[in-house]
Design a protein around this motif. Structure first.
Motif, mmCIF file in Angstrom:
data_model
loop_
_atom_site.group_PDB
_atom_site.id
_atom_site.type_symbol
_atom_site.label_atom_id
_atom_site.label_comp_id
_atom_site.label_asym_id
_atom_site.label_seq_id
_atom_site.Cartn_x
_atom_site.Cartn_y
_atom_site.Cartn_z
ATOM 1 N N LEU A 98 -6.878 -0.054 -15.418
ATOM 2 C CA LEU A 98 -5.730 0.859 -15.289
ATOM 3 C C LEU A 98 -5.227 1.310 -16.663
ATOM 4 C CD1 LEU A 98 -3.650 -1.090 -12.586
ATOM 5 C CD2 LEU A 98 -5.304 0.750 -12.217
ATOM 6 N N SER A 99 -4.687 2.536 -16.689
ATOM 7 C CA SER A 99 -4.047 3.001 -17.926
ATOM 8 C C SER A 99 -2.652 2.369 -18.021
ATOM 9 C CB SER A 99 -3.924 4.518 -17.895
ATOM 10 O OG SER A 99 -2.983 4.894 -16.890
ATOM 11 N N HIS A 100 -2.020 2.543 -19.172
ATOM 12 C CA HIS A 100 -0.682 1.957 -19.332
ATOM 13 C C HIS A 100 0.308 2.583 -18.344
ATOM 14 C CE1 HIS A 100 2.420 -0.336 -21.346
ATOM 15 N NE2 HIS A 100 3.199 0.753 -21.295
ATOM 16 N N GLY A 101 0.172 3.908 -18.134
ATOM 17 C CA GLY A 101 1.061 4.582 -17.191
ATOM 18 C C GLY A 101 0.876 4.057 -15.772
ATOM 19 N N GLU A 102 -0.400 3.781 -15.410
ATOM 20 C CA GLU A 102 -0.665 3.244 -14.066
ATOM 21 C C GLU A 102 -0.094 1.832 -13.929
ATOM 22 O OE1 GLU A 102 -4.773 5.527 -12.770
ATOM 23 O OE2 GLU A 102 -4.869 3.940 -14.284
ATOM 24 N N ARG A 103 -0.234 1.041 -14.987
ATOM 25 C CA ARG A 103 0.315 -0.320 -14.935
ATOM 26 C C ARG A 103 1.844 -0.270 -14.829
ATOM 27 N NH1 ARG A 103 -3.505 -1.733 -18.968
ATOM 28 N NH2 ARG A 103 -1.897 -2.066 -20.538
ATOM 29 N N ALA A 104 2.449 0.715 -15.500
ATOM 30 C CA ALA A 104 3.915 0.843 -15.423
ATOM 31 C C ALA A 104 4.348 1.134 -13.980
ATOM 32 C CB ALA A 104 4.392 1.961 -16.352
ATOM 33 N N ARG A 105 3.557 1.939 -13.268
ATOM 34 C CA ARG A 105 3.899 2.252 -11.872
ATOM 35 C C ARG A 105 3.654 1.039 -10.966
ATOM 36 N NH1 ARG A 105 0.576 7.504 -10.831
ATOM 37 N NH2 ARG A 105 -0.387 7.058 -12.842
ATOM 38 N N VAL A 106 2.606 0.265 -11.276
ATOM 39 C CA VAL A 106 2.370 -0.967 -10.506
ATOM 40 C C VAL A 106 3.557 -1.913 -10.696
ATOM 41 C CG1 VAL A 106 0.899 -3.010 -10.264
ATOM 42 C CG2 VAL A 106 -0.142 -0.779 -10.641
ATOM 43 N N ILE B 244 8.843 -4.568 -4.113
ATOM 44 C CA ILE B 244 8.170 -5.121 -2.937
ATOM 45 C C ILE B 244 9.068 -6.028 -2.097
ATOM 46 C CG2 ILE B 244 7.164 -7.103 -4.182
ATOM 47 C CD1 ILE B 244 5.417 -5.183 -1.387
ATOM 48 N N ALA B 245 9.912 -6.828 -2.756
ATOM 49 C CA ALA B 245 10.747 -7.771 -2.002
ATOM 50 C C ALA B 245 12.094 -7.160 -1.613
ATOM 51 C CB ALA B 245 10.959 -9.040 -2.835
ATOM 52 N N ALA B 246 12.280 -5.871 -1.887
ATOM 53 C CA ALA B 246 13.542 -5.178 -1.600
ATOM 54 C C ALA B 246 14.746 -5.991 -2.084
ATOM 55 C CB ALA B 246 13.654 -4.897 -0.104
ATOM 56 N N PRO B 247 14.783 -6.295 -3.384
ATOM 57 C CA PRO B 247 15.873 -7.141 -3.904
ATOM 58 C C PRO B 247 17.176 -6.340 -4.036
ATOM 59 C CG PRO B 247 14.487 -6.422 -5.700
ATOM 60 C CD PRO B 247 13.861 -5.878 -4.452
ATOM 61 N N PRO B 248 18.304 -7.019 -4.049
ATOM 62 C CA PRO B 248 19.577 -6.303 -4.189
ATOM 63 C C PRO B 248 19.796 -5.730 -5.586
ATOM 64 C CG PRO B 248 19.938 -8.676 -3.997
ATOM 65 C CD PRO B 248 18.488 -8.437 -3.762
ATOM 66 N N LEU B 249 19.066 -6.229 -6.587
ATOM 67 C CA LEU B 249 19.266 -5.730 -7.951
ATOM 68 C C LEU B 249 17.913 -5.426 -8.593
ATOM 69 C CD1 LEU B 249 21.040 -5.209 -10.475
ATOM 70 C CD2 LEU B 249 20.859 -7.657 -11.001
ATOM 71 N N LEU B 250 17.786 -4.209 -9.131
ATOM 72 C CA LEU B 250 16.556 -3.825 -9.824
ATOM 73 C C LEU B 250 16.858 -3.639 -11.305
ATOM 74 C CD1 LEU B 250 15.156 -1.164 -7.309
ATOM 75 C CD2 LEU B 250 14.032 -3.300 -7.952
ATOM 76 N N HIS C 266 0.842 -1.207 0.000
ATOM 77 C CA HIS C 266 0.000 0.000 0.000
ATOM 78 C C HIS C 266 0.876 1.256 0.000
ATOM 79 C CE1 HIS C 266 -3.816 -1.946 0.281
ATOM 80 N NE2 HIS C 266 -3.506 -2.610 1.382
ATOM 81 N N ASP C 267 1.939 1.223 0.794
ATOM 82 C CA ASP C 267 2.829 2.388 0.890
ATOM 83 C C ASP C 267 3.507 2.665 -0.458
ATOM 84 O OD1 ASP C 267 4.370 4.406 2.286
ATOM 85 O OD2 ASP C 267 6.082 3.046 2.005
ATOM 86 N N LEU C 268 4.013 1.607 -1.087
ATOM 87 C CA LEU C 268 4.673 1.780 -2.386
ATOM 88 C C LEU C 268 3.701 2.369 -3.408
ATOM 89 C CD1 LEU C 268 6.746 -1.542 -2.599
ATOM 90 C CD2 LEU C 268 7.670 0.780 -2.462
ATOM 91 N N LEU C 269 2.492 1.803 -3.430
ATOM 92 C CA LEU C 269 1.501 2.297 -4.390
ATOM 93 C C LEU C 269 1.138 3.750 -4.091
ATOM 94 C CD1 LEU C 269 -0.750 -0.889 -4.657
ATOM 95 C CD2 LEU C 269 0.646 0.111 -6.482
ATOM 96 N N ALA C 270 1.035 4.078 -2.800
ATOM 97 C CA ALA C 270 0.709 5.456 -2.434
ATOM 98 C C ALA C 270 1.811 6.410 -2.897
ATOM 99 C CB ALA C 270 0.518 5.543 -0.920
ATOM 100 N N ARG C 271 3.057 5.990 -2.713
ATOM 101 C CA ARG C 271 4.170 6.860 -3.114
ATOM 102 C C ARG C 271 4.235 7.006 -4.632
ATOM 103 N NH1 ARG C 271 9.283 4.937 0.344
ATOM 104 N NH2 ARG C 271 10.274 6.645 -0.814
ATOM 105 N N LEU C 272 3.633 6.073 -5.331
ATOM 106 C CA LEU C 272 3.602 6.168 -6.795
ATOM 107 C C LEU C 272 2.313 6.833 -7.284
ATOM 108 C CD1 LEU C 272 5.090 2.657 -7.517
ATOM 109 C CD2 LEU C 272 6.084 4.818 -8.291
ATOM 110 N N GLY C 273 1.530 7.359 -6.348
ATOM 111 C CA GLY C 273 0.308 8.073 -6.724
ATOM 112 C C GLY C 273 -0.842 7.158 -7.087
ATOM 113 N N LEU C 274 -0.847 5.939 -6.538
ATOM 114 C CA LEU C 274 -1.911 4.979 -6.884
ATOM 115 C C LEU C 274 -2.749 4.590 -5.665
ATOM 116 C CD1 LEU C 274 0.165 2.659 -9.263
ATOM 117 C CD2 LEU C 274 -1.612 4.275 -9.942
ATOM 118 N N SER C 275 -2.886 5.505 -4.723
ATOM 119 C CA SER C 275 -3.646 5.192 -3.496
ATOM 120 C C SER C 275 -5.068 4.742 -3.819
ATOM 121 C CB SER C 275 -3.714 6.415 -2.596
ATOM 122 O OG SER C 275 -2.430 6.773 -2.190
#
Lengths: 378, 218
Positions: free
Chosen positions: B144-152, B159-165, B125-134
């Motif tokens: 969802l629009s393509h831009g919204e899906r890109a933010r999702v 979400i898993a806080a991986p060492p490499l993005l 929820h926090d990540l989505l909120a910070r991306l403007g998807l509350s």
């Protein structure tokens, strides 16, 4: 944890396409349940028929084919000319063959089959009323459990006998019958008929009747007595009478219940040389019918298996298409790193859920099919 | 533990036998570094990201990503390594159609067999909120629009806080405000981030940028 996650995803996937899931489940259930439904229905019919026949060791019937009279007097199916004199029942009792019960069929009340018999019939068949009581006087009837439930008949209701000879206004008149009891469920043909005392059926035939003498208030100025509509209400019962010997009148058959095998064999032998009557062993008659039924069942089973096979093939095709439609979803899971086993687990859980529900439904179909089918067929 | 998140040497990549190929003589990306693969369309940015993710097997050479040699590794090993160490936001922002936005974000945790409880949902929820998807947390992808899906997809990668993005074209379909929010979130993430982009603004913010077209074989 992985199984839990895969199961959660599988459930969400199925819930997202409920119509598709329901169609597949019902298709699978029918395909898997059809052979079972066929076998169980046939087995149920066979069991009911055989049990009924076994519990009726001897049947006194007119000479000729025993099938019609057996079906008519045991299962109340079809018609059989009543040609067995009523006194044969008394003869059987006098000769020590146990209880003997006359049965007269072929009548109807308010459109329902009406069977005339004696009080001993209920004892011999183990039938007890769950509401009200058994018929005690003329005009009283008791209704089978299935018919009562299906037609909404209850104690206190009135039924009207159907005319025996619709175009002969001078003889039989519709008789009002009072429902005094509803029998308990017996899973037998008794559930689907109305039972009355044999004399009540004689009244319906017009043999028991009432009439006013010529010149009376009901028939002023007429030179002959006038038939009155048969009224079997308690107030007028004493005016109802018959002319001639009632014991000479025919019934469809006499059911004999010997206490042991020896007396059963004696009863069978006693009528062996009778010129007009014969003693029939319903179990033997029914075994021939059951043999026929088994052949029909095998044929139906073969057909149902072919239908099931085709249905399963169609469902396999639907599932293959479904899998294809979900290829993008599975590709995304692979892209994100889902292992083969994770994806296989997801697919297996989905298939397992569909199959599990379908199997339960199939078992349910097979279980209730005989009751539903036979109920629908009456 | 190596200081390098990605270490490639004499890496030969191609998508098909008849298609173009790429030869990377040497590539080193340090842990915590933000780099961009840039270049015109068809230069090979996404191909290189696929190779780093282990989705595209190199024909030869060596490619170590987060301590695992991917060249010659089986697909099962590459998939498991990808799931354990990487978060990916793909260009097409593909989502599972029957899952809500939040459930799509939580997908990598489910695939890894990690718990999905209140804490994880709160993070989603926090990540989505910070991306403007509350207000889109329970929407389906089709809504969802393509831009919204890109933010999702970006939230799913984080979400898993991986060492490499590995983030492919993160800003291509975003409006300026969403673009800034997405980039702020990605640049605040711990670990290494590799972007494939031709957004000059993004290229200006990264530590280093590589033009992928220089590795494309003639």
């Amino acid at each position: 944890m992985i199984v839990w996650h895969a199961a959660a995803l599988a459930c969400k996937g199925l819930a997202a396409t409920p119509i598709r899931a329901v169609v597949v489940v019902f298709g699978l259930a029918l395909a898997m349940g059809l052979p079972g439904m066929t076998v169980r229905t046939a087995s149920h019919i066979e069991a009911v028929m055989v049990e009924r026949a076994v519990r009726t060791p001897v049947l006194i019937a007119p000479r000729g084919s025993p099938f019609e009279v057996t079906l008519a007097s045991l299962y109340f199916r079809g018609e059989a000319e009543p040609r067995v004199p009523f006194f044969v029942a008394a003869q059987a009792v006098t000769r020590g063959y146990g209880s003997a019960v006359p049965v007269l069929v072929g009548y109807r009340a308010s459109g329902h089959p009406l069977v005339g018999t004696s009080a001993d019939y209920f004892e011999a068949r183990g039938l007890r009323p769950v509401q009200g009581r058994l018929p005690a006087v003329l005009g009283e009837v008791v209704v089978g459990a299935g018919l009562a439930a299906q037609a909404g008949i209850a104690v206190g209701d009135r039924l009207r006998s159907d005319r025996v000879r619709p175009y002969d206004l001078g003889t039989s008149q519709p008789v009002e019958l009072r429902v005094v009891g509803v029998l308990g469920w017996s899973a037998s043909p008794d559930d689907e008929v109305v039972h009355a005392d044999l004399l009540t059926l004689r009244a319906i035939e017009g043999i028991l009747h009432a009439h006013e003498p010529a010149g009376s208030e009901a028939a002023p100025g007429l030179g002959a007595s006038v038939f009155l509509p048969v009224d079997l209400s308690p107030e007028t019962l004493d005016r109802v009478h018959a002319h001639g010997a009632l014991e000479e009148l025919p019934v469809t058959a006499v059911l004999v219940f010997p206490p042991d095998d020896r007396r059963r064999d004696q009863a069978l032998g006693d009528w062996a040389d009778h010129p007009e009557l014969q003693a029939v062993q319903p179990e033997r008659v029914v075994s021939v019918l059951v043999e026929l039924l088994v052949r029909v069942r095998d044929l139906l089973l073969a057909w149902s298996m072919i239908v099931s096979g085709c249905t399963l093939a169609l469902i396999a095709l639907v599932l293959a298409l479904w899998r294809r439609l979900r290829e993008r979803e599975l590709a995304l899971l692979r892209t994100l790193g889902a292992s083969r086993s994770w994806i296989a687990l997801l697919v297996a859980i989905e298939a397992g859920l569909l199959l599990g529900v379908a199997l339960s439904l199939a078992a349910g179909f097979a279980w209730v099919a005989p009751v539903l089918l036979l109920g629908a067929l009456g | 533990m190596s200081r390098l998140a990605i270490h490639g040497r004499d890496l030969l990549l191609d998508r098909s036998a008849r298609g173009p190929s790429w030869l990377v003589p040497s590539l080193e990306v340090s842990r915590g570094e933000r780099i961009a693969l840039c270049g015109p369309s068809g230069s090979g940015k996404s191909t290189l990201l696929s190779a780093f993710a282990g989705r595209l097997a190199a024909r030869r050479g060596s490619l170590q990503v987060e301590g695992c040699e991917l060249v010659g590794a089986s697909e099962a090993v590459r998939r498991a390594h990808r799931l354990a160490t990487m978060g990916q936001a793909l260009q097409d922002a593909e989502m599972i159609s029957y899952l809500s936005t939040v459930d799509n974000v939580l997908l990598p945790l489910r695939l890894a067999g990690r718990p999905v409880g209140a804490a994880q949902r709160a993070r989603a929820h926090d990540l989505l909120a910070r991306l403007g998807l509350s207000d889109r947390q329970h929407s389906r992808p089709s809504q969802l629009s393509h831009g919204e899906r890109a933010r999702v997809a970006i939230a799913r990668a984080l979400i898993a806080a991986p060492p490499l993005l590995l983030i492919d074209e993160p800003t291509a379909s975003l409006d300026p405000a969403s673009r800034e929010a997405a980039l702020d979130l990605l640049f605040s993430a711990e670990g290494t981030v590799v972007f494939a982009t031709h957004d000059p603004g993004l290229i200006a913010r990264v530590d280093r940028a590589f033009d992928a077209s220089i590795w494309r074989e003639p």
